[in-house]
Design an enzyme around this catalytic site. Sequence first.
Site, mmCIF file in Angstrom:
data_model
loop_
_atom_site.group_PDB
_atom_site.id
_atom_site.type_symbol
_atom_site.label_atom_id
_atom_site.label_comp_id
_atom_site.label_asym_id
_atom_site.label_seq_id
_atom_site.Cartn_x
_atom_site.Cartn_y
_atom_site.Cartn_z
ATOM 1 N N SER A 54 -1.931 3.066 10.701
ATOM 2 C CA SER A 54 -2.990 2.230 11.293
ATOM 3 C C SER A 54 -2.353 0.865 11.471
ATOM 4 C CB SER A 54 -4.215 2.121 10.381
ATOM 5 O OG SER A 54 -3.949 1.261 9.280
ATOM 6 N N LYS A 65 1.380 -4.101 6.482
ATOM 7 C CA LYS A 65 1.993 -4.125 5.142
ATOM 8 C C LYS A 65 3.491 -3.804 5.219
ATOM 9 C CE LYS A 65 -1.727 -4.572 2.457
ATOM 10 N NZ LYS A 65 -1.953 -5.704 1.571
ATOM 11 N N TYR A 77 -3.481 -1.796 10.335
ATOM 12 C CA TYR A 77 -3.525 -2.415 9.006
ATOM 13 C C TYR A 77 -2.331 -1.968 8.159
ATOM 14 C CZ TYR A 77 -4.095 -2.254 4.047
ATOM 15 O OH TYR A 77 -3.807 -2.310 2.716
ATOM 16 N N HIS A 78 -2.148 -0.649 8.009
ATOM 17 C CA HIS A 78 -1.059 -0.171 7.148
ATOM 18 C C HIS A 78 0.289 -0.681 7.662
ATOM 19 C CE1 HIS A 78 -4.148 2.871 5.761
ATOM 20 N NE2 HIS A 78 -3.569 2.631 4.614
ATOM 21 N N THR A 103 0.834 -1.204 0.000
ATOM 22 C CA THR A 103 0.000 0.000 0.000
ATOM 23 C C THR A 103 0.869 1.255 0.000
ATOM 24 O OG1 THR A 103 -1.687 1.237 1.210
ATOM 25 C CG2 THR A 103 -0.207 -0.084 2.535
ATOM 26 N N TYR A 158 -13.311 14.013 6.090
ATOM 27 C CA TYR A 158 -12.821 13.925 7.468
ATOM 28 C C TYR A 158 -11.867 15.101 7.760
ATOM 29 C CZ TYR A 158 -14.378 8.995 7.242
ATOM 30 O OH TYR A 158 -15.098 7.832 7.087
HETATM 31 P P1 NAD Z 1 -11.104 -7.458 -0.131
HETATM 32 O O1 NAD Z 1 -11.362 -7.484 1.328
HETATM 33 O O2 NAD Z 1 -12.234 -7.156 -1.058
HETATM 34 O O3 NAD Z 1 -10.476 -8.877 -0.581
HETATM 35 C C1 NAD Z 1 -9.512 -9.559 0.167
HETATM 36 C C2 NAD Z 1 -9.787 -11.058 0.004
HETATM 37 O O4 NAD Z 1 -8.796 -11.802 0.723
HETATM 38 C C3 NAD Z 1 -11.145 -11.471 0.585
HETATM 39 O O5 NAD Z 1 -11.891 -12.204 -0.365
HETATM 40 C C4 NAD Z 1 -10.785 -12.311 1.814
HETATM 41 O O6 NAD Z 1 -11.732 -13.318 2.072
HETATM 42 C C5 NAD Z 1 -9.412 -12.860 1.440
HETATM 43 N N1 NAD Z 1 -8.561 -13.190 2.605
HETATM 44 C C6 NAD Z 1 -8.231 -12.401 3.651
HETATM 45 N N2 NAD Z 1 -7.448 -13.051 4.520
HETATM 46 C C7 NAD Z 1 -7.252 -14.306 4.007
HETATM 47 C C8 NAD Z 1 -6.546 -15.459 4.448
HETATM 48 N N3 NAD Z 1 -5.865 -15.464 5.606
HETATM 49 N N4 NAD Z 1 -6.564 -16.574 3.680
HETATM 50 C C9 NAD Z 1 -7.252 -16.599 2.506
HETATM 51 N N5 NAD Z 1 -7.947 -15.526 2.036
HETATM 52 C C10 NAD Z 1 -7.946 -14.399 2.785
HETATM 53 O O7 NAD Z 1 -9.891 -6.443 -0.382
HETATM 54 P P2 NAD Z 1 -9.431 -5.706 -1.737
HETATM 55 O O8 NAD Z 1 -9.966 -4.344 -1.715
HETATM 56 O O9 NAD Z 1 -9.657 -6.562 -2.903
HETATM 57 O O10 NAD Z 1 -7.862 -5.610 -1.482
HETATM 58 C C11 NAD Z 1 -7.003 -6.645 -1.943
HETATM 59 C C12 NAD Z 1 -5.555 -6.318 -1.586
HETATM 60 O O11 NAD Z 1 -5.175 -5.084 -2.195
HETATM 61 C C13 NAD Z 1 -5.321 -6.154 -0.086
HETATM 62 O O12 NAD Z 1 -4.081 -6.722 0.254
HETATM 63 C C14 NAD Z 1 -5.306 -4.662 0.106
HETATM 64 O O13 NAD Z 1 -4.510 -4.324 1.203
HETATM 65 C C15 NAD Z 1 -4.704 -4.188 -1.204
HETATM 66 N N6 NAD Z 1 -5.143 -2.818 -1.538
HETATM 67 C C16 NAD Z 1 -6.474 -2.517 -1.705
HETATM 68 C C17 NAD Z 1 -6.849 -1.212 -2.016
HETATM 69 C C18 NAD Z 1 -8.288 -0.786 -2.203
HETATM 70 O O14 NAD Z 1 -8.538 0.425 -2.349
HETATM 71 N N7 NAD Z 1 -9.252 -1.690 -2.208
HETATM 72 C C19 NAD Z 1 -5.858 -0.230 -2.161
HETATM 73 C C20 NAD Z 1 -4.518 -0.572 -1.988
HETATM 74 C C21 NAD Z 1 -4.170 -1.873 -1.673
HETATM 75 N N1 USQ Z 2 -11.573 9.841 4.008
HETATM 76 C C1 USQ Z 2 -12.462 10.901 4.150
HETATM 77 N N2 USQ Z 2 -13.804 10.622 4.097
HETATM 78 C C2 USQ Z 2 -14.289 9.368 3.914
HETATM 79 C C3 USQ Z 2 -13.374 8.293 3.760
HETATM 80 C C4 USQ Z 2 -12.024 8.565 3.820
HETATM 81 O O1 USQ Z 2 -12.056 12.050 4.306
HETATM 82 O O2 USQ Z 2 -15.515 9.194 3.902
HETATM 83 C C5 USQ Z 2 -10.118 10.107 4.030
HETATM 84 C C6 USQ Z 2 -9.353 9.322 5.090
HETATM 85 O O3 USQ Z 2 -9.322 9.991 6.311
HETATM 86 C C7 USQ Z 2 -7.991 9.168 4.436
HETATM 87 C C8 USQ Z 2 -8.296 9.119 2.948
HETATM 88 O O4 USQ Z 2 -9.613 9.664 2.798
HETATM 89 O O5 USQ Z 2 -7.213 10.301 4.673
HETATM 90 C C9 USQ Z 2 -8.261 7.715 2.369
HETATM 91 O O6 USQ Z 2 -9.102 6.878 3.141
HETATM 92 P P1 USQ Z 2 -9.727 5.536 2.535
HETATM 93 O O7 USQ Z 2 -10.635 4.945 3.547
HETATM 94 O O8 USQ Z 2 -10.252 5.799 1.179
HETATM 95 O O9 USQ Z 2 -8.417 4.638 2.306
HETATM 96 P P2 USQ Z 2 -7.429 3.951 3.340
HETATM 97 O O10 USQ Z 2 -7.965 3.850 4.708
HETATM 98 O O11 USQ Z 2 -6.085 4.569 3.190
HETATM 99 O O12 USQ Z 2 -7.381 2.449 2.784
HETATM 100 C C10 USQ Z 2 -7.635 2.107 1.421
HETATM 101 C C11 USQ Z 2 -7.789 0.589 1.369
HETATM 102 C C12 USQ Z 2 -6.475 -0.063 1.809
HETATM 103 C C13 USQ Z 2 -5.335 0.479 0.968
HETATM 104 C C14 USQ Z 2 -5.283 1.993 0.991
HETATM 105 C C15 USQ Z 2 -4.295 2.574 -0.006
HETATM 106 O O13 USQ Z 2 -8.858 0.165 2.211
HETATM 107 O O14 USQ Z 2 -6.575 -1.465 1.668
HETATM 108 O O15 USQ Z 2 -4.120 -0.031 1.438
HETATM 109 O O16 USQ Z 2 -6.565 2.510 0.607
HETATM 110 S S1 USQ Z 2 -3.462 4.019 0.601
HETATM 111 O O17 USQ Z 2 -4.465 4.976 1.048
HETATM 112 O O18 USQ Z 2 -2.673 4.527 -0.463
HETATM 113 O O19 USQ Z 2 -2.647 3.583 1.737
#
Ligand code: NAD
Ligand code: USQ
Length: 404
Positions: free
Chosen positions: A190, A196, A192-193, A155, A266
Amino acid sequence: PRKISSEASKAKRVMIIGGDGYCGWATALHLSNKNYEVAIVDSLVRRLFDHQLGLDSLTPISSIHNRIRCWKSITGKTLQLYIGDICDFEFLAETFKSFEPDAVVHFGEQRSAPYSMIDRSRAVFTQHNNVIGTLNVLFAIKEFRDECHLVKLGTMGEYGTPNIDIEEGYITITHNGRTDTLPYPKQASSFYHLSKVHDSNNIAFTCKAWGIRATDLNQGVVYGLRTDETAMHEELCNRFDYDGVFGTALNRFCVQASVGHPLTVYGKGGQTRGYLDIRDTVQCVELAIANPAQPGEFRVFNQFTEQFSVNELATLVTKASEKLGLEVKTISVPNPRVEAEEHYYNAKHTKLIELGLEPHLLSDSLLDSLLNFAIQFKDRVDTKQILPNVSWRKIGVKPKTVVA
Ligand code: NAD
Ligand code: USQ
């Protein structure tokens, strides 16, 4: 630039961990359509989180079994399916021995920052699930498939918001007259972050120690719904999260506009991030697979196409909504997160372009189509799920039931 071509691609068998999720499902279909042999590995835990928190995708989604049946009936192509948790090494080992992947694309993590900040148990779950899952993938590659290329979803949030330009993975520093190229500093905000960041460190170490070949895709925030393949049939439709836990900024704003909810910026709204269209997510992964890292190489790409602040996104959505006759307001919600609300941001993102990425930049027509999808499904929107209810400051050890 090197383009995707069948000769460039030696990998034929691709395992998609997390292939039932938002990015993973779109990618599995895209690669299958491009004639890769694809296996989906997923524990379906994401569908369970939705049940536990009382959330649902804006779009109705079919079971993974019906999704796969539908794909087969339309295209004649088979997606193999392994349902299980990659934290269970016995299970993961079986999938490797039976499928013998040339590339593993790892999307399978708990990916919500707010989810990881609900309470201690969710923080621990997130780091255990993500860090141990990735560690198991590294061991499986070493043991059963040492030539296999790991394409890992990281990420942009690993870098935080430093007051200098963000490079792609590494920075060259001169210190007391000596120079070295070092991992770019990580400042995640966070649990979560941070998971990664821990993954990246483990992958970098095993590339050095065991000669694993890996690409870390530091992806920005993804938006959009349709890809060429998911649009082929309603049973192939992707999920679309809009709630305060799993919904991401631009997708949320489009749903909010469609139901007349004020856009939820936010704090001050100067938070700037990299964004990309889901059609580019699938393209980037395809490019990474077709141009694999070398044995022992830990390659890092910043995977986004444009930067926006949340205020800029709110303005874009407001303008696009007005054209459709929707009246949209924006409110400032007290920021539930601890993050900089006004900051410098300039992140490099040239390596995927050099490999041939042709970005779908955010356009009026894309916003228009996203808003129209949101309007189409607006009866499914539960407006109680829109406001954020997870606070970075209030997280405690007590198990918390999240009720909107
Ligand atoms: P998502 O939650 O829609 O999909 C993740 C999938 O992984 C789910 O189907 C879940 O069941 C599966 N999973 C989780 N833990 C598991 C485990 N231990 N074993 C097997 N399966 C498991 O998420 P997404 O939005 O598709 O994101 C996918 C990846 O991309 C993540 O690693 C996320 O961090 C990264 N990412 C997403 C975004 C975004 O904006 N959606 C942005 C940047 C990075
Ligand atoms: N935000 C708002 N209003 C909202 C939602 C979000 O102001 O209603 C703000 C948040 O405070 C943050 C930014 O928008 O500053 C992004 O938030 P987000 O919820 O869109 O994204 P984030 O929490 O960073 O997570 C998402 C995905 C995660 C991925 C990440 C990429 O859920 O899996 O890793 O985007 S990145 O942001 O580049 O780290």
